[in-house]
Enzyme design. Sequence first.
Site, PDB file in Angstrom:
ATOM      1  N   ASP A 148      20.580   8.406  30.239  1.00 24.43           N
ATOM      2  CA  ASP A 148      19.270   8.945  30.644  1.00 24.43           C
ATOM      3  C   ASP A 148      18.520   9.671  29.549  1.00 24.43           C
ATOM      4  O   ASP A 148      17.701  10.550  29.838  1.00 24.43           O
ATOM      5  CB  ASP A 148      19.489   9.892  31.833  1.00 24.43           C
ATOM      6  CG  ASP A 148      20.523  10.964  31.542  1.00 24.43           C
ATOM      7  OD1 ASP A 148      20.789  11.224  30.357  1.00 24.43           O
ATOM      8  OD2 ASP A 148      21.069  11.526  32.511  1.00 24.43           O
ATOM      9  N   GLU A 183      26.280   3.612  33.153  1.00 21.34           N
ATOM     10  CA  GLU A 183      26.114   4.900  33.841  1.00 21.34           C
ATOM     11  C   GLU A 183      24.804   4.893  34.644  1.00 21.34           C
ATOM     12  O   GLU A 183      23.959   5.793  34.552  1.00 21.34           O
ATOM     13  CB  GLU A 183      26.152   6.102  32.876  1.00 21.34           C
ATOM     14  CG  GLU A 183      26.432   7.423  33.570  1.00 21.34           C
ATOM     15  CD  GLU A 183      26.440   8.616  32.627  1.00 21.34           C
ATOM     16  OE1 GLU A 183      25.371   9.165  32.327  1.00 21.34           O
ATOM     17  OE2 GLU A 183      27.539   9.006  32.189  1.00 21.34           O
ATOM     18  N   GLU A 213      15.527  13.727  32.058  1.00 21.98           N
ATOM     19  CA  GLU A 213      16.564  12.710  32.284  1.00 21.98           C
ATOM     20  C   GLU A 213      16.436  11.993  33.623  1.00 21.98           C
ATOM     21  O   GLU A 213      16.723  10.800  33.733  1.00 21.98           O
ATOM     22  CB  GLU A 213      17.953  13.348  32.157  1.00 21.98           C
ATOM     23  CG  GLU A 213      18.324  13.765  30.733  1.00 21.98           C
ATOM     24  CD  GLU A 213      17.767  15.116  30.314  1.00 21.98           C
ATOM     25  OE1 GLU A 213      17.121  15.796  31.157  1.00 21.98           O
ATOM     26  OE2 GLU A 213      17.957  15.510  29.147  1.00 21.98           O
ATOM     27  N   HIS A 270      22.294  23.412  26.432  1.00 30.36           N
ATOM     28  CA  HIS A 270      21.253  22.761  25.629  1.00 30.36           C
ATOM     29  C   HIS A 270      20.063  22.249  26.436  1.00 30.36           C
ATOM     30  O   HIS A 270      19.037  21.900  25.876  1.00 30.36           O
ATOM     31  CB  HIS A 270      21.836  21.588  24.839  1.00 30.36           C
ATOM     32  CG  HIS A 270      22.207  20.406  25.695  1.00 30.36           C
ATOM     33  ND1 HIS A 270      21.278  19.465  26.077  1.00 30.36           N
ATOM     34  CD2 HIS A 270      23.370  20.021  26.251  1.00 30.36           C
ATOM     35  CE1 HIS A 270      21.876  18.546  26.812  1.00 30.36           C
ATOM     36  NE2 HIS A 270      23.142  18.852  26.947  1.00 30.36           N
ATOM     37  N   ARG A 293      16.827  21.048  28.313  1.00 33.78           N
ATOM     38  CA  ARG A 293      15.418  21.407  28.161  1.00 33.78           C
ATOM     39  C   ARG A 293      14.918  22.337  29.267  1.00 33.78           C
ATOM     40  O   ARG A 293      14.181  23.280  29.006  1.00 33.78           O
ATOM     41  CB  ARG A 293      14.574  20.126  28.215  1.00 33.78           C
ATOM     42  CG  ARG A 293      13.850  19.815  26.947  1.00 33.78           C
ATOM     43  CD  ARG A 293      13.417  18.361  26.916  1.00 33.78           C
ATOM     44  NE  ARG A 293      13.882  17.773  25.677  1.00 33.78           N
ATOM     45  CZ  ARG A 293      13.166  17.699  24.562  1.00 33.78           C
ATOM     46  NH1 ARG A 293      11.936  18.121  24.543  1.00 33.78           N
ATOM     47  NH2 ARG A 293      13.687  17.175  23.473  1.00 33.78           N
ATOM     48  N   HIS A 299      24.699  23.772  20.083  1.00 34.58           N
ATOM     49  CA  HIS A 299      23.915  22.551  19.913  1.00 34.58           C
ATOM     50  C   HIS A 299      23.084  22.695  18.641  1.00 34.58           C
ATOM     51  O   HIS A 299      22.731  23.818  18.255  1.00 34.58           O
ATOM     52  CB  HIS A 299      23.010  22.383  21.144  1.00 34.58           C
ATOM     53  CG  HIS A 299      22.379  21.032  21.268  1.00 34.58           C
ATOM     54  ND1 HIS A 299      21.289  20.662  20.520  1.00 34.58           N
ATOM     55  CD2 HIS A 299      22.675  19.963  22.044  1.00 34.58           C
ATOM     56  CE1 HIS A 299      20.939  19.426  20.837  1.00 34.58           C
ATOM     57  NE2 HIS A 299      21.769  18.975  21.763  1.00 34.58           N
TER      58      HIS A 299
HETATM   59  C1  UD1 Z   1      18.986  15.085  24.013  1.00 34.76           C
HETATM   60  C2  UD1 Z   1      18.621  14.348  25.290  1.00 34.76           C
HETATM   61  C3  UD1 Z   1      19.412  14.900  26.462  1.00 34.76           C
HETATM   62  C4  UD1 Z   1      20.894  14.969  26.160  1.00 34.76           C
HETATM   63  C5  UD1 Z   1      21.124  15.709  24.863  1.00 34.76           C
HETATM   64  C6  UD1 Z   1      22.578  15.683  24.501  1.00 34.76           C
HETATM   65  C7  UD1 Z   1      16.315  13.528  25.547  1.00 34.76           C
HETATM   66  C8  UD1 Z   1      14.929  13.893  25.858  1.00 34.76           C
HETATM   67  N1  UD1 Z   1      17.206  14.535  25.578  1.00 34.76           N
HETATM   68  O1  UD1 Z   1      18.499  16.417  24.148  1.00 34.76           O
HETATM   69  O2  UD1 Z   1      19.212  14.089  27.592  1.00 34.76           O
HETATM   70  O3  UD1 Z   1      21.548  15.649  27.208  1.00 34.76           O
HETATM   71  O4  UD1 Z   1      20.378  15.064  23.819  1.00 34.76           O
HETATM   72  O5  UD1 Z   1      22.888  16.609  23.505  1.00 34.76           O
HETATM   73  O6  UD1 Z   1      16.613  12.390  25.265  1.00 34.76           O
HETATM   74  N2  UD1 Z   1      19.159  18.223  16.265  1.00 34.76           N
HETATM   75  C9  UD1 Z   1      19.673  18.233  14.971  1.00 34.76           C
HETATM   76  N3  UD1 Z   1      20.778  17.455  14.731  1.00 34.76           N
HETATM   77  C10 UD1 Z   1      21.386  16.699  15.674  1.00 34.76           C
HETATM   78  C11 UD1 Z   1      20.842  16.708  16.981  1.00 34.76           C
HETATM   79  C12 UD1 Z   1      19.726  17.474  17.257  1.00 34.76           C
HETATM   80  O7  UD1 Z   1      19.174  18.901  14.100  1.00 34.76           O
HETATM   81  O8  UD1 Z   1      22.372  16.030  15.381  1.00 34.76           O
HETATM   82  C13 UD1 Z   1      17.962  19.075  16.559  1.00 34.76           C
HETATM   83  C14 UD1 Z   1      16.661  18.483  16.002  1.00 34.76           C
HETATM   84  O9  UD1 Z   1      15.847  19.541  15.543  1.00 34.76           O
HETATM   85  C15 UD1 Z   1      16.027  17.859  17.238  1.00 34.76           C
HETATM   86  C16 UD1 Z   1      16.482  18.822  18.323  1.00 34.76           C
HETATM   87  O10 UD1 Z   1      17.810  19.177  17.972  1.00 34.76           O
HETATM   88  O11 UD1 Z   1      14.635  17.780  17.135  1.00 34.76           O
HETATM   89  C17 UD1 Z   1      16.424  18.301  19.733  1.00 34.76           C
HETATM   90  O12 UD1 Z   1      17.025  17.020  19.861  1.00 34.76           O
HETATM   91  P1  UD1 Z   1      16.527  16.035  21.039  1.00 34.76           P
HETATM   92  O13 UD1 Z   1      17.293  14.760  20.950  1.00 34.76           O
HETATM   93  O14 UD1 Z   1      15.056  15.956  21.039  1.00 34.76           O
HETATM   94  O15 UD1 Z   1      16.869  16.805  22.359  1.00 34.76           O
HETATM   95  P2  UD1 Z   1      18.235  17.364  22.920  1.00 34.76           P
HETATM   96  O16 UD1 Z   1      17.905  18.685  23.512  1.00 34.76           O
HETATM   97  O17 UD1 Z   1      19.295  17.254  21.902  1.00 34.76           O
HETATM   98  N1  UDP Z   2      30.883  17.433  22.800  1.00 39.66           N
HETATM   99  C1  UDP Z   2      31.436  17.312  21.515  1.00 39.66           C
HETATM  100  N2  UDP Z   2      31.363  18.391  20.669  1.00 39.66           N
HETATM  101  C2  UDP Z   2      30.764  19.559  21.018  1.00 39.66           C
HETATM  102  C3  UDP Z   2      30.176  19.653  22.314  1.00 39.66           C
HETATM  103  C4  UDP Z   2      30.246  18.571  23.171  1.00 39.66           C
HETATM  104  O1  UDP Z   2      31.997  16.276  21.168  1.00 39.66           O
HETATM  105  O2  UDP Z   2      30.737  20.487  20.204  1.00 39.66           O
HETATM  106  C5  UDP Z   2      30.936  16.263  23.710  1.00 39.66           C
HETATM  107  C6  UDP Z   2      31.435  16.508  25.118  1.00 39.66           C
HETATM  108  O3  UDP Z   2      32.823  16.368  25.199  1.00 39.66           O
HETATM  109  C7  UDP Z   2      30.701  15.439  25.916  1.00 39.66           C
HETATM  110  C8  UDP Z   2      29.403  15.280  25.182  1.00 39.66           C
HETATM  111  O4  UDP Z   2      29.602  15.837  23.884  1.00 39.66           O
HETATM  112  O5  UDP Z   2      31.379  14.192  25.871  1.00 39.66           O
HETATM  113  C9  UDP Z   2      28.328  16.012  25.932  1.00 39.66           C
HETATM  114  O6  UDP Z   2      27.198  16.132  25.144  1.00 39.66           O
HETATM  115  P1  UDP Z   2      25.979  17.041  25.550  1.00 39.66           P
HETATM  116  O7  UDP Z   2      26.458  18.188  26.354  1.00 39.66           O
HETATM  117  O8  UDP Z   2      25.241  17.322  24.283  1.00 39.66           O
HETATM  118  O9  UDP Z   2      25.092  16.045  26.407  1.00 39.66           O
HETATM  119  P2  UDP Z   2      25.011  15.706  27.976  1.00 39.66           P
HETATM  120  O10 UDP Z   2      26.339  15.217  28.414  1.00 39.66           O
HETATM  121  O11 UDP Z   2      24.565  16.956  28.662  1.00 39.66           O
HETATM  122  O12 UDP Z   2      23.949  14.661  28.025  1.00 39.66           O
END
Ligand code: UD1
Ligand code: UDP
Length: 372
Positions: free
Chosen positions: A97, A119, A133, A211, A213, A244
């Site tokens: 999602d 999923e 999501e 994490h 939103r 995160h």
């Molecule tokens: C995204 C997904 C969310 C998921 C989450 C898992 C969307 C809208 N959101 O949210 O569904 O649960 O990932 O973690 O698709 N960033 C880094 N390095 C990384 C990852 C993120 O620097 O490896 C920072 C960047 O500044 C980026 C920000 O995190 O702009 C947000 O990342 P983004 O993918 O937009 O949203 P998440 O909150 O991570």
């Molecule tokens: N996870 C990881 N390292 C971390 C935190 C989470 O590998 O430091 C794994 C966790 O076991 C799970 C996935 O990341 O499988 C969940 O990711 P996140 O919570 O970012 O996203 P969501 O599941 O909420 O979409």
Amino acid sequence: MKKIMTVFGTRPEAIKMAPLVLELQKQPENFKVCVVVTAQHREMLDQVLELFQIVPDYDLNIMQAGQSLSEITSRALLGLEKIMQDVRPDIVLVHGDTSTTFAAALAAFYQKIPVGHVEAGLRTGNIYSPYPEEINRSLTGRLASLNFAPTSVAEANLIRENVDPASIFVTGNTVIDALLATVNQAYDLNTIPGLEELDFPHKRVILVTAHRRENWGAPMDRIFGAIRQICESYPAVEIVLPMHKNPLVRKQVYQHLSGLSNIRLIEPLDYQPFVQLMAASYLVMTDSGGMQEEVPALGKPVLVLRDTTERPEALAAGTVRLVGSDQGAIFAATSELLDDEQAYLAMAQAQNPYGDGTACKQIAAILQASRF
Ligand code: UD1
Ligand code: UDP
């Protein structure tokens, strides 16, 4: 021989798609696999690719600091168009999602390429929770011609939306495949930077992640306020919070939780040490989706820092409890688990409603048998 394109972009999609990619790659006589990553996440995606030794065929590298939803979606959509035109897969598989999920499903639809949704069918019924999501997965479901639902609850959600029952397959969740492939690999938790001194055998460790939103801003203030209160009220308890990468989330973490001796704010962990950390924890507090599936399978209680969940199975089983973002409610629920052994034991029951770790094998068999 079927040409299968997988598209994913964030950490959770990668963890849950990796075992499927590996399964499909194990059957070269049946499948030609093309792995595309949007890299909506960069570092947190690369950690997973490295662990599972997956080398993408295409990498859109779209992540930017502070990216908006429209930016992620439009960059992914534009980048995927050309790749899909060049590769012309027989089907595109997406997961879950995220914005990558929805953009990839839409990109495939624009090329009239069938979509398989892994999923599929998770719903809260509230379009703003989780945001975005709930809409990403609903719209992806509308575009998909094969729906791999993890549970019969998810299947029922799809049927309620008039999805053709013949297109739905209940396979379990591929997260269990990933978990089982990882959980038995021993790992010395004291080698994790920031946790060198943590006396795991003698301490009760609370693992925290946040994490989402819809929790940014005031809800996270309350959540981290509660964590601070727990730290101060239970000095013998150790809290570990792998942060995160999102700078907005980090800002709030540091604002509320700096300078406490019994909390360790650390970098996101590779999946393998993270699984061991979940298994070694006394309880878990999280707004994560995936962890609501993994932690019950490991027999630990989960307090979910959200008002809704699309994963009612573990809630029904009693290992997961929704506590929302109210500071008092979070503190009270945590105190109960720390102070009342019976309450703790009632929740700490190993429950795994998400399959037997064969989801990827089942999906591969369905792909092989299906016409699309
Ligand atoms: C995204 C997904 C969310 C998921 C989450 C898992 C969307 C809208 N959101 O949210 O569904 O649960 O990932 O973690 O698709 N960033 C880094 N390095 C990384 C990852 C993120 O620097 O490896 C920072 C960047 O500044 C980026 C920000 O995190 O702009 C947000 O990342 P983004 O993918 O937009 O949203 P998440 O909150 O991570
Ligand atoms: N996870 C990881 N390292 C971390 C935190 C989470 O590998 O430091 C794994 C966790 O076991 C799970 C996935 O990341 O499988 C969940 O990711 P996140 O919570 O970012 O996203 P969501 O599941 O909420 O979409």
